[in-house]
Design an enzyme around this catalytic site. Structure first.
Site, PDB file in Angstrom:
ATOM      1  CB  THR A   1       1.303  -9.969  -7.253  1.00  0.00           C
ATOM      2  OG1 THR A   1       0.999  -8.649  -7.711  1.00  0.00           O
ATOM      3  CG2 THR A   1       2.784 -10.076  -6.963  1.00  0.00           C
TER       4      THR A   1
ATOM      5  CG  ASP B   1      -1.845  -1.199   1.233  1.00  0.00           C
ATOM      6  OD1 ASP B   1      -2.472  -1.455   0.190  1.00  0.00           O
ATOM      7  OD2 ASP B   1      -1.931  -1.897   2.257  1.00  0.00           O
TER       8      ASP B   1
HETATM    9  N1  SAM Z   1       0.803  -8.525  -2.619  1.00  0.00           N
HETATM   10  C1  SAM Z   1      -0.519  -8.570  -3.195  1.00  0.00           C
HETATM   11  C2  SAM Z   1      -0.449  -8.253  -4.671  1.00  0.00           C
HETATM   12  O1  SAM Z   1       0.594  -7.795  -5.139  1.00  0.00           O
HETATM   13  O2  SAM Z   1      -1.431  -8.516  -5.375  1.00  0.00           O
HETATM   14  C3  SAM Z   1      -1.484  -7.640  -2.446  1.00  0.00           C
HETATM   15  C4  SAM Z   1      -1.185  -6.172  -2.539  1.00  0.00           C
HETATM   16  S1  SAM Z   1      -2.310  -5.178  -1.528  1.00  0.00           S
HETATM   17  C5  SAM Z   1      -2.190  -3.615  -2.255  1.00  0.00           C
HETATM   18  C6  SAM Z   1      -1.361  -4.964  -0.037  1.00  0.00           C
HETATM   19  C7  SAM Z   1      -1.665  -6.006   1.033  1.00  0.00           C
HETATM   20  O3  SAM Z   1      -0.757  -5.781   2.113  1.00  0.00           O
HETATM   21  C8  SAM Z   1      -3.063  -5.905   1.611  1.00  0.00           C
HETATM   22  O4  SAM Z   1      -3.673  -7.184   1.537  1.00  0.00           O
HETATM   23  C9  SAM Z   1      -2.847  -5.470   3.066  1.00  0.00           C
HETATM   24  O5  SAM Z   1      -3.793  -6.012   3.962  1.00  0.00           O
HETATM   25  C10 SAM Z   1      -1.436  -5.985   3.342  1.00  0.00           C
HETATM   26  N2  SAM Z   1      -0.704  -5.221   4.358  1.00  0.00           N
HETATM   27  C11 SAM Z   1      -0.529  -3.882   4.404  1.00  0.00           C
HETATM   28  N3  SAM Z   1       0.196  -3.532   5.484  1.00  0.00           N
HETATM   29  C12 SAM Z   1       0.489  -4.687   6.141  1.00  0.00           C
HETATM   30  C13 SAM Z   1       1.187  -4.976   7.354  1.00  0.00           C
HETATM   31  N4  SAM Z   1       1.707  -4.003   8.105  1.00  0.00           N
HETATM   32  N5  SAM Z   1       1.308  -6.272   7.731  1.00  0.00           N
HETATM   33  C14 SAM Z   1       0.737  -7.267   6.992  1.00  0.00           C
HETATM   34  N6  SAM Z   1       0.047  -7.037   5.847  1.00  0.00           N
HETATM   35  C15 SAM Z   1      -0.076  -5.781   5.426  1.00  0.00           C
END
Ligand code: SAM
Length: 225
Positions: A200, A125
């Site tokens: 991804t 994110d």
């Molecule tokens: N990696 C996947 C992709 O490329 O399709 C998902 C990308 S999505 C934008 C980011 C993911 O990171 C979300 O599912 C969010 O819940 C997770 N995330 C964000 N901050 C995090 C943290 N501090 N610890 C664990 N997961 C986290």
């Protein structure tokens, strides 16, 4: 990507056999206790629906993988998809892949110093506002956490289509004493860095829209450790 919340997801994740529910107890013991081998340990932080880690684990049975995700609904879907795929292919799920619901801020509670060989950050994110910069998974605090669990010479591989986040991450990594081993602003147009690339969900979605994907590979400069 909007995800419809699954009622009771937290409990369903906790009860799922592929989840590590008390990861603090595994600290320093992931290889012998969870995987029963001495193979390298790779983490993906923010694993989303799990395509990347699932395909990675399937393609590299000689590596141990842990997918870390803080959203229960997303994690549940990732595990269900992985199980369905394994069943389809007649494989036993979980041999070299586990999941855990965790905010990566707590990473050092769950992994010992030098326990991890590689960390993947895929389409993290962006948190574009300055006041939320600490939540970026490539902020100085997060890089410090990774440094504390990565073995000497261990690497982070980071991909994003967000140019602002990519530039911020490069700059932050350099400032924090990490060496940029490789980088590209157009992964899919870079045959050498794209070799063996596993897309991804976000990567597939954004590259289909024509966005360029940036990738960097970094390693902490050991002399300064
Ligand atoms: N990696 C996947 C992709 O490329 O399709 C998902 C990308 S999505 C934008 C980011 C993911 O990171 C979300 O599912 C969010 O819940 C997770 N995330 C964000 N901050 C995090 C943290 N501090 N610890 C664990 N997961 C986290």
């Amino acid at each position: 990507m909007r995800i419809r919340h699954i009622k009771g997801a937290e409990e369903l994740v906790a009860a799922h056999p592929l989840t590590e529910n008390e990861p603090e107890k595994r600290k320093g013991k992931w290889r012998p206790e969870v995987f029963g081998n001495d193979a390298p340990l790779y983490l993906e932080i923010g694993t989303g629906m799990g395509t990347f880690i699932r395909e990675s684990a399937t393609g590299h049975p000689d590596i141990n993988y842990v997918g870390i995700e803080m959203n229960s609904t997303v994690l549940l879907k990732a595990m269900r998809r992985y199980e369905a795929k394994a069943a389809e292919e007649g494989r036993e799920p979980g041999r070299n892949l586990r999941f855990m619901r965790l905010d990566a801020r707590l990473l050092e509670d769950c992994f010992e110093k030098e326990e991890v060989d590689r960390i993947y950050l895929n389409f993290s994110d962006p948190w574009p506002k300055d006041k939320s910069a600490n939540k970026r998974l490539t902020s100085p605090m997060f890089l410090k956490r990774y440094r504390n669990v990565l073995k000497k010479g261990g690497t982070i591989e980071f991909k994003t289509d967000n140019r602002g986040l990519f530039d911020y991450s490069l700059e932050t990594a350099e400032k924090e004493g990490w060496e940029i081993l490789a980088k590209t602003y157009d992964l899919h147009g870079d045959s050498s860095m794209n070799e063996g690339n596993i897309e991804t969900e976000y990567e597939a979605k954004f590259s289909a829209k024509g966005n360029k994907i940036g990738k960097m590979i970094i390693r902490y400069k050991e002399a300064e450790k």
